[in-house]
Structure formats: C-alpha cells, structure tokens
Design a protein around this motif. Structure first.
Motif: not given
Lengths: 887, 184
Positions: A229, A270, A273-274, A277, A304-308, A310-311, A314, A342, A344, B64, B91-93
C-alpha cells in the motif's frame, strides 16, 4: 426465540425464523437500553443491546434528538465496566451517534483515560473515537498524547493516531502540521501499515512544498518501503513529482522513471499495476518507456482473476486513445476477452480493439460485436457506439459497414441515452464523410417514422432541414417529414413545419408542393404549428410563384444566432420594457468554454445535434450581476470581460486573497476575494490600498471596503480605476491589505470591542493585453479566415529562443494572447517538428480577431514562429503583434 | 472530507462497504463518502448495484464492474453478497485487496460458515470488523489475520476471568449457548 414452529411452507417465514432481529422495534430496544443504568452491569447483555441499536441505525432507522441524547448518556455509563468487548461496542456506538459538542464533554475524560491506558486496544480505539468527535479546542489538550501515540511501539496505536491525523488535517491543519517530526519518524517504522499511514499523512502535510515532496520521494524510492500500500502511494507521489518537474529537465531522461520501471517487478500485483498505470499516464510518454508497462498489463489480460483483467484492459483502453500502436501487440489476448463472462471487461476489450484495429479487421470485428450487443447494458452499448464512431472517422472507406451497423442497432430496443448516442454518431458521420450523407439521412428518416423520443425527432427534423435540401434528390425526404405532421405530437409537428419551409426556401422546384403542404398545416389544432405555418407561408411568398427566395428570408430561416442562448436569455430577463427597444448587440458573446475533449464519463459527450444543452449560468453572469448591484460601478456600462482569479497570497497563509480583474470600456474593477483563516480573529473595514504608480494610464475612482470578514467566510472588497476609453492600457499594481483586527474568544465566538489597525502585504497584480481579449471560438476557422479578408492582415516572424518543447512554446503564446484555440489545434502531437495553431477572439471594442500561428523548430532547441493576424481593424492587428513582440 | 475523496494524488479511499443478503436487503453497510447523503439514496444505490450484479458468478473469484463512475468489486458466498466501492480512478487491485481482507477476516470470525444467519447472530463481530478495516474512508488494516485478531480479543477476555462473573451472568451465558445450539 423459542416460539412454536410455524408451518414451513413459505420461504419468507423460514427467513424470519433465522434472524435474531426479526420483529425488532425501536421503542422496545430503547426501553431495553435502560440496562445500561443498572448498578450491577451485565456486559454481555449490554453488548447485545448495543448490537441491536447498531442494527437499527444500520437499517436506516433514525433516532430523534431526545432519543439520541438519552442513548448517548446511557452508553457513557458503560465506561464503568472493564469488559473489553463491551468497551469496543461502546466506542463504535459513540461514533455512530456523533454526539454534539456539549455531549462530547461528558465522555472526554473517560476517553482520555483510555487513551493513556496500558491496554493497546483501548489506546488505539479511544484515539480514533476522540479524534472523530473532538473540536479544535480539545485537540490542543490531547495533542501531546497524539504525538506520543504516533511513535508508539504498538502498530495499531500508531496507525490509529496517524489515520486520525489525516482526517484532522482537513479541519485543523495548523495543529497537525506541528507533528511532522513524529510522522517523519513513523515513516521509518517497521510495521507495514504504519509506514503506509505515516507516508500518507506526511505527504498531505507537505503537499504544497514541492521541494519537500521531491526529497521525500527520492529518499524513499531507494527502497525502504515495506508495505505494498505504501509503495502504491509512493508511486502516486512519484508521478506527481515527474509531472511537476516535466518543464525543467534538460536531458531526455525522465527522473524517477527507473524507479517506476523497477516497481513493475514488485511481488505485489497492486504495486505492479499502479506502476504500469503511472507509466502509461506520463506526460508525452515515449514508446520505449511504454513497452515494459504494456508487457505486464498484457500478462494481466490472461489472468484468472476478473479484477486483474478489468484493471489491465481498462488501462490499455486509455492508452489506445493516445498510443494505439503500442497496444496492438495485445490484440490477440484482447480478442479472447470479447467472450469474457464479465461484460464490463468484454466491452472494454471491444472498444480497445476498435481503437487499435486496422482497416482489414473492421469487418471481422463488427461481426463479433453484432453477436455481443444484445446481451450488454445500455451504458456499455453507448461506449461501443462511440468507439465505432471514431473508428468510422478513422477509416472513412468502411462507412458502409459501420453505418449499416449503426442503423441496425438504431432499430433495436434501447433507452434515450443510447438512442441519442447512435443518432449523434450518425450525424457526425454525415457531417464528416460526404459519401455517407445520403444513406445516413435515410436511416435517420426511417428512425423518426417510429421514434418515441420527442427530443430526438425534433433534432433530426432540424438536421434534415439543413442537410436535406443540399442532397441530389431532396424530394424523397418530404414524405418522411410530412408524415410527422399527421402522426406526432405538437412539438414534433411544429419542427416538421419548419423543416418543410426550409426545403421550400432552398429548392425552387419543390416550392409549390411545399406550399400545398404548409397550407394544410394552417388547420392544425395547435397554436404554434399554425403560427409557424402562417409565418413561413408569408416569408416564402405565399402566392405560390416559383421565385428565388430573398436573401433576408434565407438569413431569417437559416442564419444562426451568433450569441449563446444562455446569454440572450439572461439579457432578455434583465431587459425592462421602455422606449428603447431591445438591442441584440448588447448581449455578451463570451461563451463558457465547452470541454472539447471527450470525457470518459458517460453522458458528457460532445453533442452531435444542434446546440449543446445550456449549462448552469456562467461565472461571467454571476460577476455581471454582482457588479451591477453595486451603485458605485453601475454607470461603468457593460462588462467586457472578467479574468480568472489570480492568487495574491501564498497558499496556507493567514489571509488568502485572490483578485478578479473586471474590464469595462473605460474602467477596470479589481475584485479582491479575501478569506480569513484565523479562527481567533475578526477583520473589519477591510480595504486594499492599491499603488498604481507603475500604471500611468489608470486613475483610482472608487473603492468599496468590506465591513467585516469573520473566520472562514470569504468576502469581497473592490477597487475601481478609470482608464482611457477603448484603449487596452496595461500596467502593474502593488497591493496592501488594510484592516482592523479584533480578537475573538474561541469559546463564545464573540469579538472584543477594541481592534487594532494592521496591514498585510499582497503580491503585485498586472493588467496585461490578454485581459482585453475575449475567448470566442469559431466553428469553421478556414471560412472565418477567408471571409475576414486580407485587408487588415499583418504577418511577421519571431524567434522564440530556446524552449523545452514545441508544446510549451504553443501554450505560452496562447496564454499570452488569451485567445480561444480552434479545432483542437492547441494540442501538439509528440515528436512533431512543426505545428500550426489557430486562434480566435474578440478584442475590446468588439473587434473580431483571428490568428494563425506557425511554429517550427529552428536549430537544436530554438523555436521560430510566424504570426498572421486578421481582424476587422488594422490597429487591432498591429496591437496583437505588439503583444507578441513585447511578450 | 470531500477533498479526501476527490484528489487522485491523495490516499486510496473506500466509499462504502456493503454486505447484503440474497434479496438485496441490508445485513451490514457502512458509507464513508457523502455521495449518498440520505438513506433513500443509499437504498437506491444498494438496490441497483444488487440487481446489476445479481446474475454474475462472483463465488470463486471477486468480480468487478463500473457503476455511476465508481468501481464496485463484489464477491458472493452462500446467501451473502459483499461489495466495496471506490472512485473510478482508484487502483482496482487495491480495492480488491480490502474486500478480500474483510471477507477472510469474517470467515475466520464465523469459523468458515459464512451465511446470513451466522452473520446476523454474530453481527457485533461484523460491525467491529468493518470498524477495524476502514476508518472514514481510509484503509486501516487489510490483513485478515490481524483483523480477526483485533476483533476476537474480546471473546477471549470475556470468557477468561470466569471467576469475576456473577453466578447469574454465568447462567445467562450458558443458557444462551444452549439456545443457540438447539436452534442450529
């Protein structure tokens, strides 16, 4: 609870049976809360009652003022119990009740005791509660404990204090800022979360000090951050530093890029990805810099993770807007996402592909999309429609496929926003691709045959009236238009009548037939429809003779109003009927600049049809109203322009002052917006003493002091100057804030009677040539330029010397002139060696000015510029050159 | 507060945490942003996000979606639907990490039987858990073990000094345990 079992044939009964809260009632629970007052406390029972109270609040139940007070007082009794579980519930309950100031006092001492307790859980939670409910005065009392808590060896306690600090910074910045030494120490903590919270707080304390932020980032980026974080935060701060230092790097290397790139190999997703981006969002990012970020995002696409997924998709979607080529590598992964569960993700994948795809893949993509459109929601459909629109503009040869697709989805079910997006897209395509015009218009005609939205029908009719007569066979549209007169409501009928009239005026052969149709409309049962029909019949010469329509009739029918409707509406509202008739020339022409860039949020798209929806009244109107209400300034005439506020004080000083320059024909009014940021002071009789010795053409004529300026409620004081009429006089003014300061008792809020006179130096303020220039855009620059003619054209060349980039040079000149960039020419493509920028504006005295700027790179960094000005007045053309020459 | 939520450069922020049942009714919710000022606005948000996500399969992995310019991440288990909302620049993750932390902590606290009935019977634990994970929008702790530890402290301490409890209290506790087991 032990009720006899009811017959279990109903799901609902079953459900009710499960809940320990079934049949719960506010009144009963409030009664139960009396156990809090028992001399012999039962912690378990009390906990249960609190849970019930919290449950009620959570379900949206509200307590009256009296009930809340009663509960609060009862809860405070529970501090007697030493049961940890109960105490935790008490803390949560107090936060939920958000007690008033006089109630807070009751619990303060109990909480302060807990804050210094030996139990870590007590300390941490008491800090959070106390900081949540406290006000500034109490804060100074507990400040000492909070500073200790920040460096407490228990991470939970430290985090509680730091997070409370983050929230308190919004309300009591001056106190929290004193803790920066302790916070600094906490940044080095070994506990992950403490480091995260400390970093967040430290950055917020120092965010206005660029140097300090820079130092913070460079020391931490060397690798002492533990928690993912905190690492994400650091990446955000780093890109902020990069953004702010972008203008003064000498070499091509970007500072801190290596750090961001290194984060792409971090073990936490995370953080990766941050960082990815952040890299994609760098200003003027190069393809070499992009590549590693795109590579990690591509890996995420097959996660396999939708959140990943998606991020990643996007972010790639955003990159595709500016760097489509960089994303093409991911096309294969992207295509497999079209069938993603998904929706989206699937939509984002499709729109990315539409942006990056080449001409040959269009047909294949469209086939895939057609299968997919039926099972996504309207908001996604809108995104797809917009992507198709830009694709079509990119590959005009494909217009047939794409237009067919649009007309097909136009026939399907859909809400207003969706239909509007499709219609807007078709209209834009018709405007930009001549070959698509006829088929597009017919699609629109078919759509209004069965359209349930009055707004869209009238807009399409209006558009048909403009474009239809110019087609090869205008007569084929008449049937669709006249059908509206039979089948629709009055609004649409009136629109159809206007459209018919336009066909009549433009196409001579159709005129007699149009007359027949218009005459039938004379018997309509709606006033507006009849009136319009009568008006047009007369305007077009109702005798039915085939004659060329007069110029002024055409002007009346087709001439566009060159003033914004909002402004006209306001002027008409202010107009009082008198001898003098309303003068349309007196309506201000300044447009509130419409955002040109496509916003990502749905619903904020550039409008394709007709005028943009009228926004809220502009600040210009607000200023005009304000100034005309002050008698001293009432006779200055019409306000020409108001500048954006210019700060005259540093951020976070005792008094914050900014100034707005209001330009009139023969006067200038400075509006000083003052804010007093000291709670213990009341300022009275606030004026600004302006020294205009460096502004010779200006003479002070009036000033309007501010009677009183209490804490945190902004007020205005004004100073007015006279200047030669119509002349763009410039000058420098130095300012001094003068006032009477009175002490305020913070507990009562009452000011003392005696005040002391005091002064406060403000920064200088300048009136520059750009203040006399209104930003007024033109829709078609070339037409405007040609029709202005060469009579007063002035052309000259300038060397701008060494500049960081072409874009920076272009921006500097635009700001110097204060004119409106047209047709998006203010954006300089990266890596280009030359650029042309088109500007338009209105100079004081209502003189239209157009400027064409041609920039070129001359030598290693030197930039040369050719400036061509056309205006309605040669002195103005010269004045523009003067501005550039002296700037 | 508004400042805290708007600025991209500031800390990551959570706008709300929702735990709804299989009909979209509230089990426990907590809002940190004033984007939904009234209870009606909150209920409307819950209803639409519930309907929108109802058909998706968010049981193995968190799912999501974008909703009203917000990112919503959700996960379902048994008859419970968990949601977390953040701004569209978030941050989505990172948000997913918070949801996972909450979810895992609750499974620890409820001893792996996560369903509506169990959640309602231990609602105090759920409230405390939500209180410990996010403070006014700021992420406080995401490690599920630490979270569960913080919340569970009370249970150990309550039962430990049994001698301090009066006879009647002890009886009440026993009676309650009995009823619970009987009802199961």
């Amino acid at each position: 609870m032990a009720q006899p079992l009811v017959k279990k044939d109903d799901d609902l009964d079953d459900e009710a049976e499960y809940s320990p809260f079934s049949g719960i009632e506010k009144g009963a629970v409030l009664q139960e809360a009396r156990v809090f007052n028992d001399p012999q406390l039962d912690p378990r029972r009390c906990s249960q009652v609190i849970t019930k109270l919290l449950y009620l609040l959570n379900q949206g139940e509200t307590f009256t003022k009296i009930e809340a007070t009663e509960v609060f007082f009862a809860v405070t009794k529970l501090f007697q119990s030493r049961d940890i579980g109960l105490r935790r519930m008490v803390y949560v309950m107090i936060k939920e009740l958000s007690p008033s100031a006089d109630e807070v006092i009751i619990v303060t001492s109990s909480l302060m005791k807990d804050m210094t307790s030996k139990t870590d859980m007590y300390r941490a939670n008491a800090i959070r509660v106390l900081c949540r409910i406290t006000d500034g005065t109490l804060l100074t009392q507990i400040e000492r404990y909070l500073k200790q808590a920040i460096v407490d060896k228990n991470p939970v306690v430290a985090s509680a204090a730091l997070v409370s600090g983050i929230h308190l910074l919004q309300t009591n910045p001056e106190i929290v800022k004193r803790w920066s030494n302790e916070v600094q120490e906490a940044v080095q903590s070994r506990a992950a979360l403490v480091q995260f919270h400390a970093l967040a707080l430290l950055h917020q304390i120092r965010q206005n000090d660029r140097l300090a932020v820079n130092k913070l980032v460079s020391s931490l980026s060397k690798g002492s951050v533990r928690s993912p974080l905190a690492q994400c935060l650091l990446i955000r701060y780093t890109s902020q530093v990069i953004r702010e230092s972008a203008n003064n790097t000498q070499t091509g290397d970007r500072p801190f890029y290596d750090f961001l790139e290194g984060c792409l190999r971090h073990k936490a997703e995370m953080v990766i990805f941050e960082a990815a981006r952040a890299i994609t969002e760098l200003n003027g990012v190069t393809s070499r810099e992009l590549t590693p970020a795109i590579t990690v995002l591509q890996l995420f696409l097959s996660s396999s993770k939708p959140v990943l997924r998606f991020a990643a998709v996007r972010t790639l979607n955003k990159v595709a807007m500016t760097h489509p080529v960089a994303v093409t590598n991911c096309n294969i992964d992207m295509e497999s996402l079209i069938s993603d569960q998904n929706r989206s993700i699937a939509t984002l994948a499709i729109t990315t592909l539409l942006k990056t795809g080449n001409e040959s893949s269009v047909d294949r993509l469209m086939k895939q999309i057609t299968n997919f459109m039926s099972d996504i929601a309207d908001e996604f459909k809108i995104v797809v429609v917009e992507a198709i629109r830009s694709l079509c503009l990119k590959f005009p040869l494909k217009h047939r496929t794409l237009m067919n697709f649009l007309s097909n989805i136009l026939r399907e079910e859909g809400g207003f926003e969706y239909k509007k997006a499709i219609v807007d897209s078709i209209v834009i395509l018709i405007r930009n691709i001549p070959e698509a015009k006829e088929s597009g218009l017919l699609h629109l005609c078919e759509f209004i045959e069965d359209c349930e939205f009055t707004y869209l029908s009238t807009q399409i009719l209006h558009f048909l009236g403009i474009e239809g007569p110019k087609t090869s066979d205008p007569s084929k549209y008449i049937r669709y238009i006249y059908n509206r007169v039979h089948l629709e409501n009055a609004t649409v009928r009136a629109g159809a009548v206007s459209t018919l009239a336009k066909f009549g005026a433009m196409v001579c052969e159709l005129k007699p037939r149009i007359f027949v149709l218009l005459r039938r409309c004379l018997f309509d049962n709606d006033d507006e429809v009849r009136d319009r029909a009568t008006l047009y019949l007369n305007a077009l010469g109702g005798d039915g003779a085939v004659v060329e329509t007069g110029e002024d009739v055409k002007e009346f029918l087709f001439g566009s109003l060159d003033i914004p409707l909002v402004n006209l509406e306001n002027s008409l509202k202010n107009y009082e009927p008198s001898e003098e008739s309303f003068d349309i020339n007196s309506v201000p022409k300044e447009v509130k600049t419409q955002p040109l860039v496509e916003k990502k949020a749905p619903g904020k798209k550039p409008t394709g049809l007709g005028a943009p929806p009228t926004g809220p009244p502009s600040t210009f109107d607000a200023y005009e109203k304000l100034l005309s209400s002050i008698p001293e300034f009432a006779n200055f005439g019409k306000l020409f322009k108001s500048s954006a506020p210019v700060e005259l004080t540093e951020a976070e000083t005792e008094y914050a002052v900014n100034v707005v320059k209001h330009i009139f024909d023969g006067h200038v009014v400075f509006q000083y917006n003052c804010t007093n940021t000291i709670p213990e002071q009341l300022l009275e009789n606030v004026t600004v003493i302006v020294d205009a010795s460096e502004a010779e053409e200006f003479a002070e004529v009036a000033s309007k002091p501010l009677r009183s300026l209490p804490y945190d409620s902004p007020g205005q004081t004004f100073v007015a100057f006279e200047k030669p009429e119509g002349v763009p006089a410039v000058g420098k003014f130095s300012n001094m804030l003068r006032f009477v300061v009175k002490e305020v008792d913070p507990s009562t809020g009452e000011a003392e009677d005696d005040g002391v006179e005091d002064e406060y130096q403000l920064e200088e303020l300048e009136v520059v040539a750009a203040d006399y220039m209104l930003k007024v855009g033109v829709s078609n620059f070339r037409n405007a330029w040609e029709s202005m003619g060469q009579d007063f054209e002035r052309v000259d060349e300038y060397g701008l010397g060494p500049r960081d980039s072409l874009a920076e040079a272009v921006n500097t000149v635009i700001n110097l002139l204060g004119m409106q960039p047209c047709e998006g020419t203010e954006v300089v493509p990266s890596n280009s060696r030359s650029h042309t920028c088109l500007l338009s504006g209105v100079y004081i005295g209502n003189v239209k000015v157009l400027v064409r700027l041609q920039f070129g790179i001359d030598g290693p960094k030197d930039i040369a510029m050719k400036l061509a000005v056309r205006s309605e007045d040669e002195t103005v053309s010269d004045a523009i050159h003067e501005i550039v020459a002296s700037g | 507060m508004a400042n805290f939520f708007s600025s991209r450069d500031s800390c990551p922020a959570v706008k709300n945490i929702l735990i709804l049942d299989s009909e979209g009714k509230r089990v426990a919710v907590k809002y940190y942003s004033d984007e939904w000022p009234t209870n009606a606005a909150k209920l409307a948000f819950e209803k639409s996000i519930f309907t929108k996500t109802l058909k998706s399969n968010a049981r193995t992995e968190a799912e999501i979606t974008m909703f009203d310019s917000n990112i919503v991440i959700y996960k379902f288990v048994q008859d419970l639907h968990f949601f977390i909302t953040g701004g569209d620049e978030e941050n989505e993750l990172l948000l997913a990490g918070v949801l996972q932390g909450l979810f895992d902590a609750i499974s620890l606290l409820l001893r792996n039987t996560i369903d509506k009935r169990e959640a309602l019977e231990n609602l105090d634990l759920i409230f405390l858990c939500i209180d410990e994970i996010v403070d006014q929008g700021m992420i406080l702790e995401t490690d599920s073990n630490v979270l569960a530890g913080k919340v569970a402290i009370q249970n150990m301490d309550v039962s430990a000094p049994l001698s301090e409890q009066t006879i009647s209290q002890a009886l009440a506790t026993a009676r309650e345990h009995l009823t619970r087991t009987l009802l199961k």
